[in-house]
Enzyme design. Sequence first.
Site, PDB file in Angstrom:
ATOM      1  N   ASP A  92       0.849  -1.194   0.000  1.00  0.00           N
ATOM      2  CA  ASP A  92       0.000   0.000   0.000  1.00  0.00           C
ATOM      3  C   ASP A  92       0.883   1.242   0.000  1.00  0.00           C
ATOM      4  O   ASP A  92       2.065   1.184   0.372  1.00  0.00           O
ATOM      5  CB  ASP A  92      -0.943   0.006   1.200  1.00  0.00           C
ATOM      6  CG  ASP A  92      -0.234   0.264   2.518  1.00  0.00           C
ATOM      7  OD1 ASP A  92       0.677  -0.520   2.844  1.00  0.00           O
ATOM      8  OD2 ASP A  92      -0.566   1.240   3.213  1.00  0.00           O
ATOM      9  N   GLU A 156      -0.176  -0.474   5.775  1.00  0.00           N
ATOM     10  CA  GLU A 156       0.821   0.101   6.683  1.00  0.00           C
ATOM     11  C   GLU A 156       0.711   1.617   6.750  1.00  0.00           C
ATOM     12  O   GLU A 156       0.830   2.213   7.833  1.00  0.00           O
ATOM     13  CB  GLU A 156       2.221  -0.306   6.231  1.00  0.00           C
ATOM     14  CG  GLU A 156       3.334   0.007   7.240  1.00  0.00           C
ATOM     15  CD  GLU A 156       3.886   1.411   7.133  1.00  0.00           C
ATOM     16  OE1 GLU A 156       4.493   1.895   8.104  1.00  0.00           O
ATOM     17  OE2 GLU A 156       3.695   2.060   6.072  1.00  0.00           O
TER      18      GLU A 156
END
Length: 451
Positions: A92, A156
């Site tokens: 991500d 994250e």
Amino acid sequence: MSSNPVAETVASLMPRAKAELTELVAFKSVADFDQYPKSESEGAANWVADALRAEGFQDVALLDTPDGTQSVYGFLPGPEGAKTVLLYAHYDVQPPLDEAAWVSPPFELTERDGRWYGRGSADCKGGFVMHLLALRALKANGGVPVHVKVIAEGSEEQGTGGLERYAEEHPELLTADTIVIGDAGNFRAGLPTVTTTLRGMTLVRVQVDTLEGNLHSGQFGGAAPDALAALIRVLDSLRAEDGSTTVDGLAGDTEWDGLQYEEEAFRADAKVLDGVELIGSGTVADRVWARPAVTVLGIDCPPVVGATPSVQAGARALVSLRVPPGMDAAEATKLLEAHVVAHTPWGARVSTEQIGQGQAFRADTSSPAYASMAEAMSVAYPGQEMQYAGMGGSIPLCNTLASLYPRTEILLIGLSEPEAQIHAANESVSPDELERLSVAEALFLRNYAAS
């Protein structure tokens, strides 16, 4: 780089690495599904899973984590009785922010001035490609001498804790002798560095209300309590005159005793405008690695364009507090919330909501894994010794893993050196750093297997 078979193999694989990173960067995998389609993150997760399968990984799975995102897991068996190493990265990314500030499209990997530009190129899609390169180099030169687990996180950057909660519920999944977190970076490009401390963080949303509705500033301004002005007072109270963070009851005088960050270098890395002062006291290393730091991430209030002459009835802000090692993030959150309440003026109604939290991390640098990495980095970076540095950012998973597996060694390396400008416009990765760190990781795995 001195000639050795592993280094030669990695060098030959760099065109393939660029092609793969181009594909992976193209996914707009921002794990905020109010901003970007969930299908973009799912596409990136499937790409990572397919890449692992192609490398012979077993038990490849897309793990549905409690925050609604997916982490990708795979296991590559090594020789019988070998040690197990967990390799971490996240797929991500941060949103591109102001796309107009990007010289080239943020989700198109673009080569310019010897660097590859694109969101996630360094943080941390490049970290996943680094792991692939290291493993491919070993497979081409005698095989991978350890059992390898890979975990690629899907949220994250959001700090929503999906993988942490999943790991706590399935503690057997990520057990390993050593964990290599590929989400840090060298202190300076070309200077091999392991990150030994991370600040934790807390995110708090602050809401201030004073009126039932907005009022005409000409008719009521001067006596009617302005919620936006009250919020500004609260936020200003979080900093001293020199810019140091001041949260009531929170210590702010810890000193960093390792590698120092020279002020002029920091000014250049941070691109501070001429004549603008740095904030805070102590050394730069004290300020960015060893002390708490508050940042106002956003304020909800009327934009300048279209604003009306009104006294605002309500306003809110998102406040981040970075928490250094040795300070409990949960306690820091309580102190921050209490400070906000205590410093809200005029009897305004104030509420706080914690929306994210992660503990700080400190590594054990005396472990055998650090010796193996130091030897590997000295080969990958000839003439350079491995340095220890802190990092002001947070990787909440580190502390979760340290708590779950207290005997496991954890190392942090990666591609996010200062020139990478992660989280900012025009993020980039140095292909030289990608190549050298892939060599270092491969040699580390070989050294560690023999230790």
